[in-house]
Write a protein that holds these residues in place. Structure first.
Motif, PDB file in Angstrom:
ATOM      1  N   ALA A  13       0.837  -1.200   0.000  1.00  0.00           N
ATOM      2  CA  ALA A  13       0.000   0.000   0.000  1.00  0.00           C
ATOM      3  C   ALA A  13       0.866   1.241   0.000  1.00  0.00           C
ATOM      4  N   SER A  14       0.252   2.331  -0.449  1.00  0.00           N
ATOM      5  CA  SER A  14       0.885   3.642  -0.396  1.00  0.00           C
ATOM      6  C   SER A  14      -0.073   4.607   0.291  1.00  0.00           C
ATOM      7  N   ALA A  15       0.420   5.779   0.628  1.00  0.00           N
ATOM      8  CA  ALA A  15      -0.380   6.751   1.371  1.00  0.00           C
ATOM      9  C   ALA A  15      -0.177   8.138   0.794  1.00  0.00           C
ATOM     10  N   VAL A  16      -1.270   8.911   0.702  1.00  0.00           N
ATOM     11  CA  VAL A  16      -1.172  10.261   0.155  1.00  0.00           C
ATOM     12  C   VAL A  16      -2.160  11.172   0.871  1.00  0.00           C
ATOM     13  N   PHE A  17      -1.732  12.406   1.079  1.00  0.00           N
ATOM     14  CA  PHE A  17      -2.585  13.468   1.613  1.00  0.00           C
ATOM     15  C   PHE A  17      -2.697  14.543   0.546  1.00  0.00           C
ATOM     16  N   ALA A  18      -3.919  15.001   0.280  1.00  0.00           N
ATOM     17  CA  ALA A  18      -4.142  16.034  -0.742  1.00  0.00           C
ATOM     18  C   ALA A  18      -4.107  17.417  -0.095  1.00  0.00           C
ATOM     19  N   TRP A  19      -3.102  18.200  -0.485  1.00  0.00           N
ATOM     20  CA  TRP A  19      -3.004  19.592  -0.022  1.00  0.00           C
ATOM     21  C   TRP A  19      -3.854  20.428  -0.981  1.00  0.00           C
ATOM     22  N   THR A  20      -5.131  20.560  -0.656  1.00  0.00           N
ATOM     23  CA  THR A  20      -6.102  21.111  -1.591  1.00  0.00           C
ATOM     24  C   THR A  20      -6.137  22.640  -1.556  1.00  0.00           C
ATOM     25  N   PRO A  21      -6.692  23.267  -2.605  1.00  0.00           N
ATOM     26  CA  PRO A  21      -6.828  24.726  -2.590  1.00  0.00           C
ATOM     27  C   PRO A  21      -7.627  25.238  -1.396  1.00  0.00           C
ATOM     28  N   ALA A  22      -8.549  24.420  -0.876  1.00  0.00           N
ATOM     29  CA  ALA A  22      -9.366  24.866   0.264  1.00  0.00           C
ATOM     30  C   ALA A  22      -8.518  25.158   1.491  1.00  0.00           C
ATOM     31  N   GLU A  46       7.362  11.079   9.249  1.00  0.00           N
ATOM     32  CA  GLU A  46       8.452  10.446   9.988  1.00  0.00           C
ATOM     33  C   GLU A  46       8.028   9.082  10.528  1.00  0.00           C
ATOM     34  N   ASP A  47       6.798   9.008  11.056  1.00  0.00           N
ATOM     35  CA  ASP A  47       6.308   7.759  11.630  1.00  0.00           C
ATOM     36  C   ASP A  47       6.081   6.678  10.574  1.00  0.00           C
ATOM     37  N   THR A  48       5.917   7.083   9.334  1.00  0.00           N
ATOM     38  CA  THR A  48       5.736   6.111   8.250  1.00  0.00           C
ATOM     39  C   THR A  48       7.038   5.858   7.491  1.00  0.00           C
ATOM     40  N   GLY A  49       8.144   6.269   8.076  1.00  0.00           N
ATOM     41  CA  GLY A  49       9.424   6.047   7.415  1.00  0.00           C
ATOM     42  C   GLY A  49       9.585   6.849   6.137  1.00  0.00           C
ATOM     43  N   GLY A  50       8.901   7.987   6.069  1.00  0.00           N
ATOM     44  CA  GLY A  50       8.982   8.840   4.887  1.00  0.00           C
ATOM     45  C   GLY A  50       8.034   8.439   3.776  1.00  0.00           C
ATOM     46  N   ALA A  51       7.113   7.499   4.039  1.00  0.00           N
ATOM     47  CA  ALA A  51       6.269   6.972   2.964  1.00  0.00           C
ATOM     48  C   ALA A  51       5.106   7.892   2.601  1.00  0.00           C
ATOM     49  N   LEU A  52       4.600   8.681   3.562  1.00  0.00           N
ATOM     50  CA  LEU A  52       3.431   9.514   3.285  1.00  0.00           C
ATOM     51  C   LEU A  52       3.773  10.602   2.273  1.00  0.00           C
ATOM     52  N   ALA A  53       3.003  10.653   1.185  1.00  0.00           N
ATOM     53  CA  ALA A  53       3.172  11.709   0.182  1.00  0.00           C
ATOM     54  C   ALA A  53       2.177  12.828   0.454  1.00  0.00           C
ATOM     55  N   VAL A  54       2.608  14.063   0.258  1.00  0.00           N
ATOM     56  CA  VAL A  54       1.728  15.226   0.363  1.00  0.00           C
ATOM     57  C   VAL A  54       1.781  15.926  -0.983  1.00  0.00           C
TER      58      VAL A  54
END
Length: 441
Positions: free
Chosen positions: A27-36, A57-65
């Protein structure tokens, strides 16, 4: 391959959506930095950036923003990773619901699927109903039904070591710096999940015992200080309720009732989305509100903490300095704005939205309606807080006021900008005018 769409669940502990994503294999992880997010205050964006940095940091650098509308960010990430399924926590605010439906539509058009599990609440809005399936309009029976409904035990913490990293295009350090420059906080707040969980344990083992007796005392400062991690999803209500359930005391039950209020307000907004801007009931005629220069001058004095009422001014200065305010004081400053200064609750709610670090949409809007007497199970409009009496009762030695108003008791501190008794009578007269005449039979 699956994808976790991080939303208002920025944690590893008790996170069903993340566990489901990891349970389906890589699996991968992503957070959307939206215009809102650029409508948020700088302080909220800065804190969000730090929370995301800690989670990365807690995900070993895996979380994408990644920057962009959520439906574009999530679809691109799903294509990039070959994910047929995207897991996420469900949102129930009007904006959150629209966002997830846009993501669902984009994924389904591309042959993919959005699966929602869990929510930011112990019991999702809409689940607690009367026997006939209708909503509760009064808090006390809602809270009883909410307890009877119950909630699941906290899910185990996720092992994020197997997450596969995606590239980010948002500099969290820059976002934190830019946010600080816009709205610098004089007091920073904890943004690491491990420390938040430590704070919860410390509260349950310490100040919780005095919560029922001291929760209305801003001078004693023995509340939980968990509203910020709750707002950002670093802590789930289930986790708190599991911790307090082990404590057999009236204080624990009183504290749990505050979480029930949070869930009641979310339920009200779920059933009545227009309550985010519109009064659920009208209590005053339109001509009761002041407008123009007088309104602006009164609002400015209130916003700056220069009304001449120490409890109110201390609260507004605490808000400006820390992004938070003691709950009892929030009620008093809101009452002064609506019932003494005769300004509509929406103006105060908008200011809180811009300045609160622990801003929660349903909580903010419906709490303001509670004070204004326009919401569900609201305080009657004729119950008007006297700011001086409230100060004597809840800040008897004026320690809270002195902490935030250095010029208190000096010629530099202003006299009250209104006569509370006169304004109270004016509000009650307006209320009487708005009541329809009774017909005699």
């Amino acid at each position: 391959m699956t994808l976790w769409w991080a939303r208002r669940d920025l944690r590893l502990a008790d996170n069903p959506a993340l566990l489901e994503a990891l349970g389906d294999g890589p699996a991968s992880a992503v957070f959307a930095w939206t215009p809102a997010l650029h409508f948020w205050s700088g302080r909220r964006r800065a804190h969000l950036a730090r929370v995301l940095w800690s989670l990365r940091e807690d995900t070993g650098g895996a979380l994408a923003v990644r920057r962009g509308p959520a439906h574009e960010v999530i679809l691109t990430a799903a294509r990039e990773t070959g994910s047929r399924i995207v897991w996420a926590s469900s949102e129930h605010s009007p904006a959150g619901a629209r966002e997830q439906e846009a993501v669902r539509a984009a994924l389904e058009a591309d042959g993919r699927e959005l699966r929602l599990i869990g929510s930011p609440y112990a019991v999702a809005p809409g689940r607690v109903t009367k026997s006939d399936g209708t909503e509760y309009k009064v808090f006390t029976p809602f809270s009883h039904a909410w307890r009877d409904h119950g909630w699941r035990a906290p899910a185990p913490a996720a092992d994020a070591s197997s997450l596969r990293a995606l590239d980010s295009d948002v500099s969290l350090d820059s976002q934190a710096a830019h946010g600080d420059a816009e709205d610098l906080l004089a007091q920073t707040h904890e943004f690491r999940e491990s420390r938040v969980l430590e704070d919860l344990r410390a509260f349950v083992e310490g100040d919780l015992a005095r919560y029922a007796a001291e929760r209305d005392r801003p001078d004693l400062d023995t509340t939980s200080h968990l509203s910020v991690p709750l707002a950002f999803g670093q802590l789930h209500p289930r986790t708190i309720l599991a911790a307090t359930a082990r404590v057999r005391s009236d204080s624990a039950r009183v504290f749990e009732s505050e979480l029930a209020w949070r869930e009641f307000h979310a339920d009200v907004l779920h059933h009545h989305p227009t309550a985010q801007r519109e009064s659920l009931s009208a209590v005053l005629p339109d001509d009761a509100w002041i407008t123009g220069r007088d309104a602006d001058e009164s609002f400015r004095a209130w916003r700056l903490g220069e009304t001449g009422f120490p409890l109110v001014d201390a609260g507004m200065r605490q808000l400006a300095a820390t992004g938070t305010m003691h709950n009892r004081v929030r009620m008093v400053v809101a009452s002064l704005l609506v019932k003494d200064l005769h300004l509509p609750w929406q103006r105060g709610a908008d200011h809180f939205r811009r300045t609160l670090l622990d801003y929660d949409h349903a909580q903010n809007q419906l709490n303001w309606q509670w004070v204004a007497g326009t919401g569900r199970d609201a305080a009657p409009f004729f119950r008007i807080f006297n700011p001086e009496t409230q100060a004597k009762r809840f800040d008897p030695e004026r320690r809270y006021a002195q902490r935030w108003i250095p010029e208190l008791d000096t010629p530099g501190y202003p006299s009250p900008i209104v006569d509370h008794q006169a304004e109270r009578e004016a509000s009650l007269a307006a209320l009487k005018r708005n009541k329809p005449p009774q017909t005699r039979h």
